[in-house]
Enzyme design. Structure first.
Site, PDB file in Angstrom:
ATOM      1  CB  CYS A 251      12.395  -7.845  11.229  1.00 34.40           C
ATOM      2  SG  CYS A 251      12.992  -6.034  10.217  1.00 34.40           S
TER       3      CYS A 251
ATOM      4  CG  HIS B  20      16.606  -8.822   7.354  1.00 31.58           C
ATOM      5  ND1 HIS B  20      15.717 -10.037   8.175  1.00 31.58           N
ATOM      6  CD2 HIS B  20      16.450  -7.774   8.119  1.00 31.58           C
ATOM      7  CE1 HIS B  20      14.855  -9.516   8.814  1.00 31.58           C
ATOM      8  NE2 HIS B  20      15.199  -7.861   9.394  1.00 31.58           N
TER       9      HIS B  20
ATOM     10  CB  CYS C 161      14.645  -5.734  16.682  1.00 29.57           C
ATOM     11  SG  CYS C 161      15.848  -5.835  15.558  1.00 29.57           S
TER      12      CYS C 161
END
Length: 385
Positions: free
Chosen positions: A89, A341, A371
């Site tokens: 991510c 996202h 994260c």
């Protein structure tokens, strides 16, 4: 002392799954922000020395070094190379780190960083499961490793399990999560209505605004959802949205600023990355932030604004408990729960929003963290000029 400056930063609106960007080729999404980036910076694109882009699940239209493909699809000079980064991510935040480090080292003077992801076309984790099934590889990237099994056993490597572990460890209830999620939507809607994102956005066709924020959501609607794991607290309402989008920024040395007549908007003050338990997976922003504060000699109160990715509500809520940060300074315009996202693009999207919000409010220092798979977290600190 060498410096790395942010000259320009742009992003597409974030499209929701199956929304206005779903049918757009990822290369065209990335090309869209690259063309706008070069135009806004008013810089000779041939002077760019590298293009570093984040992207996950690099199969199909996202395969073949999507960074290079985006640049070429934008009609930009063939002599400029590109490289694709995968730190899960945090991929495009790491792209910014690599670009800034190249500038700080003196090996390059003008570098583009960014990321792209079309999750509507290529679902999350497709490369580690569905794409490998025809090869007879069905166990995913961890289960077949003797070394992994010897260290971590057969524990599930699952982000939802990790989020539930965080909620349990820090005593974060479902009600806490839903209150936070509602606030994320409310902040995002306010930001859209007040035009806070207008300067950073590059509309794509009819998609002129982020598609994720829900104006009609409520605690009652969230309470009606079933948890992802039976008996758990995490629901879709408390999780980041599956999304499509791209973002890019231009980083320059002092020499490039002078030679090309550029106007720096921010200085990269600090770059770091840390790791933690890969099973719990999502708590690395806590030690990563502590590490960054120690390295910089700063306190959390020194930051006018913070962007921490809302992968799940407990990620941010646990980080707030551990750092003591002022919630009003954290994700003031909403986060991934509302805005979405797009995995490979989110890191640069967050930094683009952080830069523009510092400029809008007159703040000086901003911190970004998120994260990442494998139990990792990047931290970037910028200083508005």
């Amino acid at each position: 002392m060498a410096e790395a400056y942010i000259v320009e930063a742009v992003r597409t609106p974030v499209g929701r799954r199956g929304g206005g960007l779903a049918g757009v080729h990822p290369a065209d999404l990335g090309a869209h922000v690259l063309k706008e980036l070069v135009a806004r910076a008013d810089v000779d694109p041939a002077a760019v020395e590298d293009v570093v882009f984040g992207c996950l699940d690099t199969v199909g239209p996202q395969a073949g070094d999507i960074a290079r493909t985006c640049w070429l699809a934008a009609g930009l000079p063939e002599e400029v190379p590109g490289v694709t980064v995968d730190r899960q991510c945090g991929s495009s935040q790491q792209a910014v780190h690599f670009a800034a480090q190249a500038v700080l080292s003196g090996t390059q003077d003008l570098v583009v960083a960014g990321g792209v992801q079309n999750m509507s076309q290529i679902p999350i984790a497709y490369a580690s499961r569905q794409a490998t099934e025809p090869l007879g590889l069905t166990e995913g990237p961890f289960a077949g490793s003797e070394g992994w099994r010897a260290r971590y056993g057969k524990q599930p490597v699952n982000q939802f399990v990790g989020a539930e572990m965080i909620a349990a460890k820090w005593g974060i209830s479902r009600e806490d999560q839903e209150a936070y999620a509602l606030r994320s939507h409310q902040r995002a809607v306010r930001a859209i209505d007040e035009g806070r994102f207008d300067r950073e956005l590059v509309p794509y066709g009819d998609v002129t605004a982020d598609e994720g924020p829900r104006r009609d959501t409520s605690l009652a609607k969230m309470a009606a959802l079933n948890p992802v794991i039976d008996g758990g607290t995490i629901t879709a309402a408390c999780s980041s949205q599956v999304s499509d989008g791209a973002a890019a920024m231009l980083l320059a040395s002092a020499r490039a600023v002078q030679e090309h007549g550029l106007t720096p908007r921010a200085r990269v003050h600090h770059l770091s990355v840390r790791g933690e338990d890969p099973i719990r997976m999502l708590t690395a922003p806590i030690p990563a932030t502590a590490h960054a504060l120690k390295k910089t000699g700063m306190t959390i109160d020194a930051f006018d604004l913070v962007e921490i990715n809302e992968a799940f509500a407990p990620v941010v809520l646990a980080w707030l408990k551990e750092t003591g940060a002022d919630p009003d300074r954290v994700n003031p315009n909403g986060g991934a729960i509302a805005l979405g996202h797009p995995l490979g693009a989110t890191g640069t999207r967050l930094l683009t929003t952080l830069l523009h919000e510092l400029e809008r409010t007159g703040g000086r220092f901003g911190l970004q963290t998120m994260c990442e798979g494998g139990g990792q977290a990047n931290v970037t600190v910028i200083e508005r000029l």
